[in-house]
Every structure is written in structure tokens, then in C-alpha cells.
Write a protein that holds these residues in place. Structure first.
Motif: not given
Lengths: 532, 127
Positions: A31, A249, A281-282, A285, A291, A293, A296
Motif C-alpha cells: 500500500p 473486503e 487503496s485510499r 481505507r 486495509t 491488501t 486494496s
């Protein structure tokens, strides 16, 4: 002041003061993934050579796909006839009969699961990466169910299959607006049904793929393309959060495979892929608290801008395709399609298709591009572009949310207005010479000995389709088909997932037009909001 | 004010080109009736009902479909001029020219389309 293609002001040279955060301590595969989705990038896996293909009869499409796979393609995309597939019309629908010579020109005529089986002859479905079509939202469930049903009937398990759907809102509701189409709110429902079905049965399948490409090639600039893509992903995530049927997720991982356009502004387009990964990614989050991975890590398919391919002096388009492809590679794309050099004239000839693969093979084998991840990282200019795209695209996402969200911005025609205005400005700039294009308004003399006539394909696609559909209707168990269509109709009118009854309908040899009939009766038509 | 009917011959829904041309014609002073995707019968009916001076066809498909539309128009409205634009291969440009239909492939200037539209209307018996 000089500007990038999306209007970012450009200085003559960049230095450390032009970069606010940069990516100094970032690593690819971690990230926020600005520098790449994977640690080793192309050292561990070269990008997938992934071309659109298809025309004429099912046999024609199958032959072209096998030709491309034999020449180095590492995944295939089935292109469907727009009369039939985009509209969910059978070959004997009056709208199709009125244009019967058009049928098969830009995609194959696939009327039932049997036609998918014909296309896929000789292809081991557990070894390939497939995009069975369904670019247009209302066609997605039928196309996916047909491909999956072919696999089941050949004895494969669904979990063995790898590939991607598309069901793209940009294509359906912005770029390529059909005569009849289900409304966007229904499209959102169907796409979420596909996400649920894939989560339950197809772990290696990307259920839907947001294709910013189709927005960009309809007039959105790179900032707007990125901003709209993430506004679209917010619709999926919010709706799936409301349903609560799949952990968020997992949804994010499912919809984190997108498609972007790479154009001729080499550094801006490379920076666009870097910015896209960072924004995703942001977004996950900050908006959803995700978060993980695997979720993201945004994966990107890039397609070179078809609209940048010119009619005049068409061989120049090989150079344009190479430069646009390079933008995707420098930006860290996972897969890539290069438009044919005859794009402005017709669908690709066999030779143009081969050249699209050769361009990618030269980039993969001869240019030492696969050894180093994120080669542009740390360039003052590219880092500044990445930051500007990130900031401006995020603002554009907010503007769409202020319009009520992505679906509302399509329903109201707001996004069409943005695209049309850009489009007209670009045409005027070409006309005035402010935008210079070789062969069009610069260096227009042409001494090329090569003539590019435009690929015509087969001339009997409509007649052959009529023969197949007549035989199919006579031979199938019509009670079974009727029952399956009734069950599909019930599911459409309830809150149930449409995919299980769609699988049954396809297996019962229901045709694309019969499924379209169920959709039209249950969902009605979208009221196209293009203002003139 | 000259009236122009703009229609798409095929079911391929790419609309950006046709909207740009329609906008340019309107800004040049034409009254534009944008019909969208339409069959021969629909185009002929609209041309009659709207009493247009010109038909602009967005051609995305096979020449035979376009020829059928031109024949349909000429059967009912023999003096009505037709122009065409779109993804038109070089040999189709020639074929349309033989039929008396000026056509504008990708890369054409909007100003040239407007000029052709003005010339076509000037030549028609209605003016």
C-alpha cells in the motif's frame, strides 16, 4: 500555458519543489500501490496480451481466437454482434431484419449456448483466461452464463474457470447507447447479482469490470475517467454493503479489477495508472475501513485509445499503438490490448490483429521493459502528474457524488454533457490546428504503397443465424425452455438473484432474444438522457 | 431556415460523432431533427412528416443497409438530398459518391460537412 491532455498545466521542467509527497519510501506490491500492484511486477509475470476479437459466424470467431492464441495472445475477449447482443434481440427481430447485412460485421452472432460452444471448440477451458463478452450490462448475465454452461457441459467445475466479466456502465449508458436497454438501477442490481454468484461459485473470476476506457473514448479526460471509475466502484460497494450478503473486503477484491484507457499523452497516461492504484487503496481505507491488501491492490487492464487511431495514413497507427501501449506498461498494467491499425476503418483484419500482438511482444522481449518495476518512480514530472491526477480525480468523484452518485449522473445526462462538451472541443481544436495530428492536419501528403481497405468478415452471418435459430427452436425441449424462462421472469420480478435461473434458462437453450424479452417485460426501457 | 434530419442507420450505439455533427449543423443555422437509430421506413416517414430539406445519415455498418435507405428515400422524395458520415471505408466513400451522396469519413472537418450540407440544400428544388 501548455497543458496535459486532461488540462493539467505543464512547466518547462520539473524539480523537487513540484513534488509534495512523492513515492520515495514506497515499494511496489505494498500500500498504497502507487508503484505497482505486485512486488516483482513483470519479472514474476509479464502483462497479459488480451485483444478484443470476433465477427461473423461462431466458427469465424473461434478461428480468429485460435489464430490469436497461436500468435501469442495469452487471454481472449469475445466480441459480439451489437444488433443481437447489445440489444438482446434474436436474428428475426424486426429491428435486426431491417439491418440484416450489418449483422456479424463488428462481432459474432451468438444466439444460444450452442453458439458459444462452437466458438470455444478446441479450447481447454481450464487452461485459458477468458472474457466471454457481455460488455453491455443487459448482455452480461447471458454471456457469462453461456460460457460457464459450456464449461459445465464439458465436465469442468465452475471453480476451475478463470476470466472476467465486464457489464460496464460506461459502455452501456455513456459510450454506446443502444436502442433498448434496461435502466441503470436494474443494471446495478444485475451486476451485484453477478458479484454474489461469482463469490459463491467462481473464485478465479472477475465478475464485473469497470471500464473507464469507454468513458474516456466517449469524451471524458483522464481526470474525469479516473473520478468516474471510482464513483462507479462506490455504487457497487455501497449496494453490496446494503445487501450484506458478501463480506465487503471480498466485494472490494472482486471489483478491484478495472479497465483504463491509455492514450498518446505518454507521461500523463502512465501516471494515470499510478494514481488509480493510490486512489483505490485510499478510498477503501477511508470510506470503508478496508486495509486488506488483496482488496486494496487494484489490478488494471489497459486498452489503447481507439479514437486516437486515424483514418488517414493508417499505418501510422502502429506507431501510435506502440506509444500508447508503452504508457500502459510504464504505468504497470496487468493486461493490455492494442487497437488495430485499421481501427478507424473497420474491426481488425487478421494482419492488424497480428500486429497488435507483435507490438506487445516487441515491448516484452526487446526493450528491457520487464526487468524493473515502476521505472518512472521518482521522476519529478511523473510524480507531480500522479499527484495532480489523484487530487483532481478525487474532486471529480466528489462532484459525481454531489449529483447523487454515478448512476444518477448517468440517469440525468450530466456525465453525457461533460463528455459531449469535451468531444466538441477536441474536434474544434483539430479543425483549428490547435491539436496537431499527423496525416490529419499535419503532414497530410501520403505516398504509402499500402492500401487498407477495411475488414469485411463473412457475408452470411444473418442467414446462418436464421438457420440455427429455426433448428434450435424445433429441436429443443420447448416445455423445459418455457419453464426456465418463467422462472427467470419470476426472479427478475422478485429480489432473488437472477443468475441461477439465468444458468437454467441458458442450459434449456433459451435464446438471447427470449432472455431479452423477459428483461424488457420485467424491467422496461431506460429513458436515454442525451440532450440536444 | 433549412431543416435537416439526422439519423443512424445501424444499431451500433456510438453517438459521439453524430451528436458533434448535429451540433455543428445547428450552430451553422440548420434546424436539426435528431432521429437516432432508425429503419428505412422510419427515416422516410420522418423526412416526409418533418418536411426536411436534407437527410444526414450516420453510417456505421454495411453499404447494403445504406443503399436500401437511399432507395427508400428516393422512391418517395426523389429530390431530397442525402449526405453521410461515419466509419466509412474508402471504397464505400466511392460507392456513395456514385449514388450522389457526399460522405465524410473519420478525420473530416466539421466545416466541410457544413459546407456540403449548405451546397446540398442549395441544389435541392425546395430552395
Amino acid at each position: 500555458m501548455e497543458k496535459s491532455a486532461s488540462g493539467i498545466g505543464l512547466k518547462g521542467v520539473y524539480g523537487p519543489d513540484d513534488v509534495r509527497c512523492g513515492t520515495g519510501s514506497e515499494q511496489p506490491g505494498h500500500p498504497p500501490f502507487t508503484r505497482g500492484a505486485y512486488e516483482e511486477m513483470y519479472r514474476s509475470q509479464p502483462w497479459r496480451i488480451f485483444q478484443l476479437s470476433g465477427f461473423g459466424n461462431p466458427e469465424d470467431e473461434g478461428a480468429r481466437i485460435r489464430f490469436l492464441l497461436d500468435h501469442g495472445e495469452t487471454g481472449f475477449i469475445m466480441e459480439h454482434d451489437r444488433n443481437i447482443a447489445d440489444h438482446l434481440y434474436d436474428v428475426d427481430h424486426r429491428e435486426v431484419v431491417a439491418r440484416r447485412e450489418d449483422v456479424g460485421l463488428v462481432g459474432a452472432v451468438l444466439l444460444s449456448v450452442d453458439d458459444f460452444d462452437t466458438v470455444l471448440q478446441g479450447i481447454a477451458l481450464d487452461e485459458v483466461y477468458a472474457h466471454p463478452g457481455g460488455g453491455v450490462v443487459q448482455h452480461g448475465p447471458f454471456a457469462l452464463a453461456s460460457y460457464w454452461t459450456v464449461a459445465l457441459e464439458r465436465g469442468y467445475q465452475l471453480q476451475q474457470l478463470a476470466g472476467t466479466g465486464q457489464s460496464d456502465f460506461f459502455l452501456t449508458y455513456l459510450g454506446c447507447i443502444t436502442k433498448q436497454q434496461i435502466p441503470p438501477s436494474v443494471g446495478l442490481r444485475l451486476n451485484c447479482d453477478i458479484i454474489e454468484f461469482c463469490e459463491a461459485h467462481l473464485p478465479r473470476w472477475v465478475p464485473v469490470s469497470i471500464a473507464g476506457y469507454n468513458g474516456a473514448d466517449s469524451g471524458l479526460d483522464s481526470v474525469q475517467e479516473l473520478g468516474a471509475v471510482f464513483a462507479n466502484s462506490i455504487e457497487y460497494l455501497d449496494e453490496m454493503q446494503r445487501r450484506g450478503t458478501v463480506p465487503l473486503e471480498r466485494v472490494a477484491q472482486r471489483v478491484g479489477g478495472i479497465n483504463l484507457r491509455v492514450g498518446l499523452d505518454l507521461f500523463e497516461d502512465a501516471a494515470k495508472l499510478r494514481a488509480a492504484r493510490r486512489i483505490w487503496s485510499r478510498l477503501l481505507r477511508e470510506r470503508y475501513g478496508i486495509t486488506d491488501t488483496r482488496a486494496s491492490k487494484l489490478r488494471i487492464h489497459s486498452l489503447t485509445a481507439g479514437s486516437s487511431m486515424r483514418y488517414q495514413q493508417p499505418l501510422n497507427n502502429i506507431v501510435r499503438g506502440t506509444i500508447m501501449a508503452l504508457a500502459g506498461v510504464l504505468g504497470g498494467t496487468q493486461s493490455l490490448g492494442v487497437s488495430g491499425y485499421d481501427e478507424a476503418i473497420s474491426i481488425p483484419s487478421e494482419h492488424a490483429h497480428q500486429m497488435s500482438i507483435r507490438v506487445q511482444q516487441i515491448l516484452q522481449n526487446e526493450c528491457n521493459l520487464t526487468e524493473v518495476s515502476d521505472p518512472l518512480g521518482g521522476s519529478y514530472y511523473v510524480e507531480a502528474l500522479t499527484e495532480a491526477l489523484d487530487e483532481r480525480a478525487t474532486t471529480f468523484t466528489s462532484e459525481i457524488l454531489e449529483q447523487g452518485g454515478f448512476v444518477s449522473a448517468l440517469d440525468s445526462g450530466w456525465l453525457h454533457g461533460v463528455a459531449a462538451e469535451n468531444q466538441l472541443t477536441e474536434l474544434r481544436d483539430i479543425e483549428s490546428g490547435a491539436k496537431r495530428i499527423v496525416g490529419v492536419n499535419v503532414a497530410t501528403e501520403d505516398d504509402s504503397p499500402f492500401v487498407v481497405d477495411g475488414f469485411q468478415g463473412s457475408s452470411d452471418a444473418w442467414e446462418r443465424g436464421m438457420e440455427r435459430i429455426t433448428a434450435l427452436r424445433a429441436e429443443r425441449d420447448s416445455h423445459r425452455t418455457g419453464d426456465a424462462l418463467k422462472a427467470l421472469d419470476l426472479a427478475c420480478r422478485s429480489n432473488g438473484n437472477v443468475m441461477p435461473p439465468m444458468m437454467d434458462a441458458v442450459a434449456s437453450r433459451a435464446t438471447v432474444g427470449e432472455i431479452g424479452g423477459v428483461f424488457r417485460a420485467a424491467f422496461g426501457d431506460w429513458n436515454v438522457p442525451i440532450r440536444f | 431556415m433549412a431543416r435537416v434530419l439526422v439519423a443512424k442507420t445501424g444499431l451500433d450505439g456510438h453517438w459521439r460523432g453524430v451528436l458533434a455533427v448535429a451540433t455543428a449543423l445547428r450552430e451553422a443555422g440548420f434546424e436539426v431533427i435528431l432521429l437516432g437509430m432508425a429503419t428505412t421506413e422510419e427515416i422516410v416517414a420522418a423526412a416526409e412528416q418533418e418536411d426536411v430539406d436534407l437527410v444526414g445519415l450516420n453510417v456505421g455498418g454495411h453499404i447494403a443497409v445504406v443503399e436500401r435507405i437511399i432507395e427508400g428515400l428516393r422512391a418517395r422524395l426523389p429530390d431530397l438530398p442525402v449526405i453521410a458520415g461515419g466509419t466509412i471505408a474508402p471504397w464505400v466513400v466511392e460507392r456513395l459518391a456514385e449514388l450522389g451522396v457526399p460522405s465524410f469519413p473519420p478525420g473530416s472537418r466539421l466545416a466541410d460537412v457544413v459546407t456540403a450540407a449548405r451546397n446540398a440544400v442549395g441544389e435541392s428544388t425546395k430552395q
